[in-house]
Design an enzyme around this catalytic site. Structure first.
Site, PDB file in Angstrom:
ATOM      1  N   ASP A   6       0.796  -1.119  -0.005  1.00  0.00           N
ATOM      2  CA  ASP A   6       0.002  -0.012   0.074  1.00  0.00           C
ATOM      3  C   ASP A   6       0.910   1.283  -0.009  1.00  0.00           C
ATOM      4  OD1 ASP A   6      -2.324   1.619   0.144  1.00  0.00           O
ATOM      5  OD2 ASP A   6      -1.696   2.017   2.360  1.00  0.00           O
ATOM      6  N   SER A   7       0.328   2.301  -0.068  1.00  0.00           N
ATOM      7  CA  SER A   7       1.204   3.525  -0.166  1.00  0.00           C
ATOM      8  C   SER A   7       1.663   3.899   1.358  1.00  0.00           C
ATOM      9  CB  SER A   7       0.354   4.810  -0.698  1.00  0.00           C
ATOM     10  OG  SER A   7      -0.782   4.829   0.209  1.00  0.00           O
ATOM     11  N   TYR A  38      -0.979   8.467  -2.516  1.00  0.00           N
ATOM     12  CA  TYR A  38      -1.033   8.177  -3.800  1.00  0.00           C
ATOM     13  C   TYR A  38      -2.130   8.740  -4.551  1.00  0.00           C
ATOM     14  CZ  TYR A  38       2.341   4.116  -4.104  1.00  0.00           C
ATOM     15  OH  TYR A  38       3.536   3.367  -3.830  1.00  0.00           O
ATOM     16  N   GLY A  39      -3.055   9.338  -3.552  1.00  0.00           N
ATOM     17  CA  GLY A  39      -4.320   9.740  -3.900  1.00  0.00           C
ATOM     18  C   GLY A  39      -4.597  10.631  -5.214  1.00  0.00           C
ATOM     19  N   CYS A  69      -4.503  -1.587  -1.943  1.00  0.00           N
ATOM     20  CA  CYS A  69      -4.463  -0.074  -1.988  1.00  0.00           C
ATOM     21  C   CYS A  69      -5.538   0.177  -3.146  1.00  0.00           C
ATOM     22  CB  CYS A  69      -3.289   0.427  -2.315  1.00  0.00           C
ATOM     23  SG  CYS A  69      -3.139   2.329  -2.858  1.00  0.00           S
ATOM     24  N   THR A  71      -6.386   2.799  -4.698  1.00  0.00           N
ATOM     25  CA  THR A  71      -5.664   3.766  -5.891  1.00  0.00           C
ATOM     26  C   THR A  71      -4.563   3.339  -6.807  1.00  0.00           C
ATOM     27  OG1 THR A  71      -6.099   5.511  -3.828  1.00  0.00           O
ATOM     28  CG2 THR A  71      -4.527   6.007  -5.700  1.00  0.00           C
ATOM     29  N   CYS A 180     -11.101   2.900   0.345  1.00  0.00           N
ATOM     30  CA  CYS A 180      -9.746   3.305   0.377  1.00  0.00           C
ATOM     31  C   CYS A 180      -9.234   2.325   1.675  1.00  0.00           C
ATOM     32  CB  CYS A 180      -9.273   4.664   0.658  1.00  0.00           C
ATOM     33  SG  CYS A 180      -7.729   5.049   1.461  1.00  0.00           S
ATOM     34  N   THR A 181      -8.198   1.742   1.658  1.00  0.00           N
ATOM     35  CA  THR A 181      -7.824   0.719   2.568  1.00  0.00           C
ATOM     36  C   THR A 181      -7.565   1.487   3.971  1.00  0.00           C
ATOM     37  OG1 THR A 181      -5.435   0.577   1.818  1.00  0.00           O
ATOM     38  CG2 THR A 181      -7.295  -1.050   1.432  1.00  0.00           C
ATOM     39  N   HIS A 182      -7.191   2.922   3.959  1.00  0.00           N
ATOM     40  CA  HIS A 182      -6.832   3.506   5.203  1.00  0.00           C
ATOM     41  C   HIS A 182      -7.991   3.679   5.950  1.00  0.00           C
ATOM     42  CE1 HIS A 182      -3.006   4.755   3.124  1.00  0.00           C
ATOM     43  NE2 HIS A 182      -2.639   5.270   4.440  1.00  0.00           N
TER      44      HIS A 182
END
Ligand code: DGL
Length: 268
Positions: A6-7, A38-39, A69, A71, A180-182
């Site tokens: 992921d970012s 990365y968005g 991720c 994105t 979004c995985t965050h």
């Protein structure tokens, strides 16, 4: 061994269901925290970064790569599959299909990054699965950075999320896509603001199941002793990621720095 990237720390929200389903599988995680978020980054750059991370994961022995991720999936999954045709990849996409099934009001809220919303993949999800459903989208500008800073339950984050959710709720949203995985890391706040009537959908458990299917593994017996085999890498400071993993997952894992080797971009 499963490679996951992921970012930043977002993909950690996918590690938990992966570990629950496949507790004996060695895991290797890369957080590209030197380049987060990365968005809003140009997709070509995300492709180059994702390719470099994938090369590193494969060199470490990963037999499958989870692009944890949304994105990076939107920008780079097609590219990755073309560059590494023999590698099984599992990507993450906003859960439009389950959300469209769940909504009773016909209005679904989608939280994802600007790049995810702009992508061809997202357009295709809408075209295939969102007929008759209205999507209210918000790119949550600044939320990934907030989560990376660990501001998961502050008054400021609550105000920030209220400003996003309240207009959605006023439009009748009864299902909220965590695209979004965050974002699962602010799930408690999102649930509090949205209230018990709103269903939140996170594709991480389905992604873990897809990984198990591709690896041909059934559900494994839970580990009785502490047997987590995870090594985490970050393109920024390993001490920070080590603490983040401890805070978010309660896991004490070896955390190292990795320098990415970015392939030369052909501008022609
Ligand atoms: N966690 C990533 C996702 O699922 C995005 C974060 C970013 O903007 O870097 O989309």
């Amino acid at each position: 061994m499963i490679g996951i990237f992921d970012s930043g720390i977002g993909g950690l929200s996918v590690l938990r269901p992966l570990r629950d389903l496949l507790p004996h599988e060695p895991l290797i995680y890369v957080a590209d925290q030197a380049h987060v978020p990365y968005g809003a980054r140009p997709p070509a750059e995300i492709c180059a970064l994702s390719e470099a991370i994938t090369r590193f994961l494969l060199a470490q022995g990963a037999e499958l790569v989870v692009v944890a991720c949304n994105t990076a999936t939107a920008a780079a999954l097609t590219h990755l599959r073309a560059v590494f045709p023999d590698v099984p990849f599992v990507g993450m996409e906003p859960a439009v299909k389950p959300a469209a099934r769940l909504t009773k009001t016909g209005v679904v809220g989608a939280l994802a990054t600007a790049n995810t919303f702009k992508s061809q993949r997202y357009a295709s999800l809408l075209a295939r699965f969102a007929e008759g459903v209205r999507l209210v989208e918000n790119p949550c500008v600044g939320l990934v950075e907030r989560i990376e800073r660990g501001e998961l339950a502050t008054a400021e984050t609550e105000t920030f999320l209220r400003a996003i959710l309240e207009p959605m709720l006023a439009e009748g949203v009864d299902v909220l896509i965590l695209g979004c995985t965050h974002y699962p890391f602010v799930r408690p706040l999102l649930e509090r603001i949205a209230g018990p009537e709103v269903v939140l959908v996170d594709p991480a458990p389905a992604v873990a199941q897809q990984v198990a299917r591709l690896l041909g593994r059934g559900v494994e017996e839970p580990l009785t002793a502490y047997g987590l085999q995870l090594t985490a890498y970050t393109t920024a400071e390993p001490e920070r990621l080590h603490t983040q993993i401890q805070d978010l997952l309660g896991w004490d894992v070896p955390t190292l720095h990795v320098e990415l080797t970015i392939a030369h971009q052909n501008s022609g």
